[in-house]
Design a protein around this motif. Structure first.
Motif, short mmCIF file in Angstrom:
data_model
loop_
_atom_site.label_atom_id
_atom_site.label_comp_id
_atom_site.label_asym_id
_atom_site.label_seq_id
_atom_site.Cartn_x
_atom_site.Cartn_y
_atom_site.Cartn_z
N UNK A 177 0.85 -1.19 0.00
CA UNK A 177 0.00 0.00 0.00
C UNK A 177 0.88 1.24 0.00
N UNK A 178 0.30 2.35 -0.40
CA UNK A 178 1.05 3.60 -0.45
C UNK A 178 0.08 4.77 -0.38
N UNK A 179 0.63 5.98 -0.32
CA UNK A 179 -0.21 7.15 -0.05
C UNK A 179 -0.45 8.03 -1.26
N UNK A 180 0.10 7.69 -2.41
CA UNK A 180 0.00 8.57 -3.57
C UNK A 180 -1.45 8.73 -4.04
N UNK A 181 -1.86 9.98 -4.32
CA UNK A 181 -3.19 10.31 -4.87
C UNK A 181 -4.34 9.88 -3.94
N UNK A 182 -4.05 9.58 -2.69
CA UNK A 182 -5.11 9.17 -1.76
C UNK A 182 -4.91 9.84 -0.41
N UNK A 183 -5.95 9.84 0.38
CA UNK A 183 -5.84 10.29 1.76
C UNK A 183 -5.58 9.06 2.62
N UNK A 231 10.08 3.33 2.43
CA UNK A 231 9.20 3.05 3.56
C UNK A 231 8.52 4.30 4.10
N UNK A 232 8.95 5.47 3.64
CA UNK A 232 8.33 6.71 4.13
C UNK A 232 6.90 6.86 3.62
N UNK A 233 6.59 6.28 2.44
CA UNK A 233 5.22 6.39 1.92
C UNK A 233 4.72 5.10 1.28
N UNK A 234 5.41 3.99 1.53
CA UNK A 234 4.99 2.67 1.06
C UNK A 234 4.98 1.69 2.24
N UNK A 235 4.00 0.81 2.28
CA UNK A 235 3.95 -0.25 3.28
C UNK A 235 3.86 -1.60 2.58
N UNK A 236 4.54 -2.60 3.11
CA UNK A 236 4.45 -3.96 2.58
C UNK A 236 4.97 -4.93 3.64
#
Length: 342
Positions: A189-195, A242-247
């Motif tokens: 998961x990641x934070x791009x284009x989403x809240x 890892x600052x804006x991606x999770x796995x």
């Protein structure tokens, strides 16, 4: 199905057996898999995602519609929905083989000598030729199904030139494998284009004995916003992404290096405030229109960081370009600054 199995190498023996069952199903374009022969301790959906990540040529079903039911033998039946007809599959495979061969030949004509050059050729090709399918993302998030299933595989990205993250990642993986690299797709998961965080896919590649993360999707989006190449997520390590991606970090080998990062290779990585001045001075003197900088997280930058860096660039540029105006942006997660002289 291929010899580039980074995901497979991270699995336990029972998981590897399940992986083999899925690969066999892929090779015959099966519509379903009976998991009764798989050890019940195995998370079959996790292994399925790993197998799909290692095999970007799998394009014969709708990857957003994988369903599970109980089998007669007490196991699970995995259904690959939205499978194409035999003639469609044959045509699509022929098309993608032709396109991959053509792209590879085109890139090799650029005479890329190093690993860095070869991977950069793939990265820039995707930015030049693939558009992010925002309509598909919006539809999938709203309805939980796909408007265009091909946007989720390499066919959508390389043949139709439009895809979302898993399709773009599959395309990068396929081209990298064609050039001889071990490359897989990471599902997380990641934070791009989403809240907040939402489902996302990107790549992990092995170069020699080192591993790197690559997220072509986010840099494609940045490219289409600025009409300039973007390299923020090219060959970065675990800590950076890892600052804006999770796995699930247990499913991937450790990525500890950034020697192939564009910013390090290009001398645009600043470890001190004085290095920021030096990099901006070099850009100002060069008369180039595009400025790229990545700042170490060890440097405390006054807030707002984007305005501070922009003003610093303008002040330095005034000595070499006269009165300069710029358009600029700052990614607080990657700590990358981008500016365009106007």
């Amino acid at each position: 199905m291929n010899n580039y199995k980074i995901g497979y190498e991270q699995l336990t023996p029972p998981e590897k057996k399940a992986y083999g069952i899925f690969e066999k199903a892929f090779s015959s374009c099966a519509k379903s898999v009976d998991s009764s022969a798989i050890n019940r301790s195995v998370d079959v959906m996790k292994v399925l995602q790993v197998a799909l990540g290692d095999n970007p040529r799998v394009i014969y079903f709708n990857k957003t519609q994988i369903k599970v039911s109980s089998s007669l033998l007490g196991g699970k039946q995995i259904h690959f929905c939205g499978t194409y007809s035999s003639s469609q599959i044959r045509r699509m495979n022929q098309e993608i083989d032709k396109v991959v061969s053509s792209i590879t030949e085109e890139l090799l004509l650029l005479n890329p000598l190093s690993d860095y050059d070869k991977l950069m050729c793939i990265y820039e090709y995707l930015q030049d030729h693939v558009v992010y399918d925002s309509k598909e993302l919006e539809y999938t998030c709203k309805h939980g199904s796909s408007l265009n299933p091909k946007s989720h595989n390499a066919y959508g990205a390389l043949v139709e030139k439009r895809a979302v993250c898993d399709g773009i990642s599959a395309a990068f993986s396929l081209l990298a494998q064609e050039m001889g690299y071990s490359c897989t797709i990471v599902s997380g998961s990641a934070t791009f284009m989403t809240n907040g965080f939402s489902s996302h896919a990107w790549n992990l590649i092995r170069v020699g004995d080192k591993y790197y993360h690559i997220d072509a999707t986010w840099d494609i989006n940045h490219y289409h916003q600025t009409n300039e190449y973007s390299y923020e997520y090219f060959c970065v390590n675990d800590d950076s992404i890892n600052t804006d991606h999770n796995w699930d970090i247990n499913t991937t080998p450790a990525c500890n290096y950034e020697d192939l990062s564009f910013y390090i290779k290009s001398g645009c990585y600043a470890n001190t405030l004085s290095q920021i001045d030096e990099i901006f001075t070099r850009y100002a003197k060069s008369k180039t229109q595009v400025v790229r900088l990545r700042v170490s997280d060890r440097i405390a930058i006054p807030e707002p960081s984007d305005t501070f860096l922009a003003q610093k660039l303008i002040d330095i540029s005034s000595h070499y370009r006269g009165g300069s105006s710029i358009q600029f942006g700052w990614n607080k997660d990657t700590r990358c600054f981008f500016a365009l002289y106007t």
